[in-house]
Scaffold this active site. Structure first.
Site, short mmCIF file in Angstrom:
data_model
loop_
_atom_site.label_atom_id
_atom_site.label_comp_id
_atom_site.label_asym_id
_atom_site.label_seq_id
_atom_site.Cartn_x
_atom_site.Cartn_y
_atom_site.Cartn_z
N HIS A 77 0.87 -1.18 0.00
CA HIS A 77 0.00 0.00 0.00
C HIS A 77 0.91 1.24 0.00
O HIS A 77 2.03 1.18 0.51
CB HIS A 77 -0.82 -0.07 1.31
CG HIS A 77 -1.89 0.97 1.45
ND1 HIS A 77 -1.62 2.27 1.83
CD2 HIS A 77 -3.24 0.89 1.32
CE1 HIS A 77 -2.75 2.94 1.92
NE2 HIS A 77 -3.76 2.13 1.61
N ASP A 131 3.18 -4.38 8.08
CA ASP A 131 1.95 -3.61 7.92
C ASP A 131 0.80 -4.60 8.08
O ASP A 131 0.52 -5.39 7.18
CB ASP A 131 1.97 -2.97 6.53
CG ASP A 131 0.63 -2.35 6.15
OD1 ASP A 131 -0.36 -2.56 6.87
OD2 ASP A 131 0.58 -1.68 5.10
N GLN A 180 -4.44 -5.19 7.05
CA GLN A 180 -5.44 -6.11 6.50
C GLN A 180 -5.41 -7.48 7.17
O GLN A 180 -6.14 -8.37 6.77
CB GLN A 180 -5.23 -6.28 4.99
CG GLN A 180 -5.42 -5.01 4.20
CD GLN A 180 -6.87 -4.52 4.20
OE1 GLN A 180 -7.80 -5.28 4.45
NE2 GLN A 180 -7.05 -3.25 3.93
N LYS A 214 -10.22 -0.94 10.64
CA LYS A 214 -10.32 -2.17 9.83
C LYS A 214 -10.53 -3.39 10.73
O LYS A 214 -10.49 -4.53 10.28
CB LYS A 214 -9.05 -2.34 9.00
CG LYS A 214 -8.91 -1.22 7.94
CD LYS A 214 -7.71 -1.41 7.09
CE LYS A 214 -7.32 -0.17 6.33
NZ LYS A 214 -8.11 0.08 5.12
N CYS A 272 -4.86 2.42 -3.59
CA CYS A 272 -3.62 2.95 -2.97
C CYS A 272 -2.43 2.03 -3.23
O CYS A 272 -1.54 1.90 -2.38
CB CYS A 272 -3.78 3.20 -1.48
SG CYS A 272 -5.00 4.44 -1.08
N1 PMP Z 1 -1.72 -0.69 4.65
C1 PMP Z 1 -2.70 -1.43 4.13
C2 PMP Z 1 -2.37 -2.81 3.63
C3 PMP Z 1 -3.98 -0.93 4.06
O1 PMP Z 1 -4.96 -1.67 3.52
C4 PMP Z 1 -4.24 0.37 4.55
C5 PMP Z 1 -5.64 0.97 4.46
N2 PMP Z 1 -6.24 0.82 3.21
C6 PMP Z 1 -3.20 1.09 5.11
C7 PMP Z 1 -1.95 0.53 5.15
C8 PMP Z 1 -3.41 2.46 5.67
O2 PMP Z 1 -4.27 2.39 6.77
P1 PMP Z 1 -4.90 3.71 7.39
O3 PMP Z 1 -5.48 4.47 6.23
O4 PMP Z 1 -5.93 3.21 8.32
O5 PMP Z 1 -3.78 4.45 8.05
#
Ligand code: PMP
Length: 404
Positions: free
Chosen positions: A122, A199, A202, A225, A363
């Site tokens: 991401h 990270d 998910q 999430k 993203c």
């Molecule tokens: N890493 C991953 C794999 C994600 O799916 C996301 C959220 N889509 C993020 C980082 C960023 O998370 P947040 O927007 O809650 O900071």
């Protein structure tokens, strides 16, 4: 191990509504999950009965707010199998990764060093490292994917070397659902002396995570999430590293003594928590995790896999549908393209039928570039989705195909 999905859905009031005149089918769980009543109640109760600033020790309400706030930290620590001093409140995964990239990345990196990430990251696990590399002269190296959308672990081992200072990996891809075998990769990274960050945005809602078993140095996730509120997340950091790191941001709460000449830092974890925190968010996240721990997690995982298998089965039989990412180990996500249809158009037409999905690059622009596609349609499943909803998704897609 059978799950009463109908009872589970009753815990989520938002699900019981119509969208565009059709029953809502919420398949955008990788973007954010819905909140059970236990979380909504905890936040309401906090504002109705406890609201006060924490760590001031000045009065009854402040003591109660502090106790709830710190109890939630204990909950997160137990959830990840960490010590409470190793849990830092953040705004979410993005802030957790930025904290690590800025506080340790820039301290430890120099010209010639390497940061290793993968193609499926991401943007939140790319851009902070890119910036750290720009600031220090280090270079960003990227592990390719296999055909099926999983991380090419052989390529990882080839790219890892004594210049690798930091390894930052998604536990689960938000775009494809692929699960990365992080424990194996972390062990290799530690053998060359690299710092490791996972990270977990998910991952945490899909399966239990044990940071001691993974042996990672940092693990970041977001509350929203994980059935909790937005604007709150947690970062696990290995104690020795957190002790050695400079603070991220400075101000009130994170200090021990301040004079006009100099300041000293508070003990862990407060050294990394300047200013008044998101107290209601912390209370809500604690409630979300306690709620989740009260469920049969094996049964939840089993149900989610049944949803994903049913979706894959229907996708494979669907004329002109191409599944993007078909790793043997995946959770929660079916990404796909329909022949001759732009993903954004498919998303709009699904929405008209009450089905919420996400479309686009999710993203993950570099991932989409590597696949040679502009984006995907992503249906992402959670514990409260039903097999009937999977059917509704495909009935809606059949309708779309008939008038495209
Ligand atoms: N890493 C991953 C794999 C994600 O799916 C996301 C959220 N889509 C993020 C980082 C960023 O998370 P947040 O927007 O809650 O900071």
């Amino acid at each position: 191990m059978s799950l009463n999905v109908s009872a589970l859905r009753d815990a989520f009031p938002i699900l019981h509504q119509e969208a565009n005149g059709k029953p809502l089918v919420y398949l955008d769980n990788a973007a954010t999950t819905q909140k059970p009543r236990a979380v909504i109640d905890a936040i309401r109760d906090y504002y109705q009965g406890t609201n006060s600033n924490v760590h001031r020790g000045a009065h009854y309400l402040s003591d109660r707010a502090t106790a709830d706030f710190e109890a939630a930290r204990d909950t997160v620590a137990a959830f990840l199998n960490a010590d409470r001093e190793e849990i830092i409140w953040t705004k979410g995964t993005t802030e957790g990764i930025n904290l690590v990239a800025q506080c340790i990345g820039r301290e430890r990196l120099k010209a010639g060093d390497e940061v290793l990430i993968t193609t499926l990251e991401h943007h939140a696990n790319i851009v902070p490292w890119q910036q750290a590399c720009l600031a220090t002269g280090a270079s960003l190296k990227v592990v390719p994917l296999r055909e099926d959308g999983g991380v090419d672990t052989e390529a990882f081992h080839r790219l890892l070397n004594e210049r690798t200072r930091i390894v930052a990996l998604s536990h689960v891809s938000n775009s494809l659902g692929s699960v990365t075998p992080v424990a194996e990769l972390i062990a290799a990274a530690r053998a060359v002396g690299a710092i490791t960050l996972v990270d977990g945005a998910q991952a945490v809602s899909h399966f239990p995570v044990d940071v001691r078993a993974l042996d990672c140095d940092f693990y970041a996730f977001s509350g929203h999430k994980l059935f909790g509120p937005t604007g709150i997340g947690a970062l696990y950091g290995r104690r020795e590293l957190l002790e050695a790191m400079p603070p991220y941001q400075t101000g009130g709460e994170m200090i021990e003594v301040v004079t006009f000449e100099k300041s000293t830092w508070n003990q862990l974890p407060y050294k990394f928590e300047p200013g008044t925190p998101n107290i209601a968010g912390v209370v809500g996240l604690g409630a979300a995790i306690r709620w989740l721990q009260g469920q049969d997690r094996d049964a939840l995982a089993h149900h989610e896999q049944a949803l994903l298998s049913a979706a894959h089965e229907q996708a494979e039989a669907f004329p002109g549908l191409k599944i993007i990412g078909n790793a043997a180990t995946k959770v929660g996500v079916l990404s796909f393209l329909l022949d001759g249809a732009h993903p954004a158009d498919v998303g709009v037409l699904l929405d008209k039928q009450g089905v919420a999905v996400r479309t686009g690059h999710h993203c993950c622009m570099p991932l989409m570039d590597s696949l040679g596609i502009p984006g995907t349609v992503r249906a992402s499943f959670s514990i409260y989705n039903t097999l009937d909803e999977v059917d509704v998704l495909f009935q809606a897609l059949h309708k779309i195909r008939s008038f495209l």
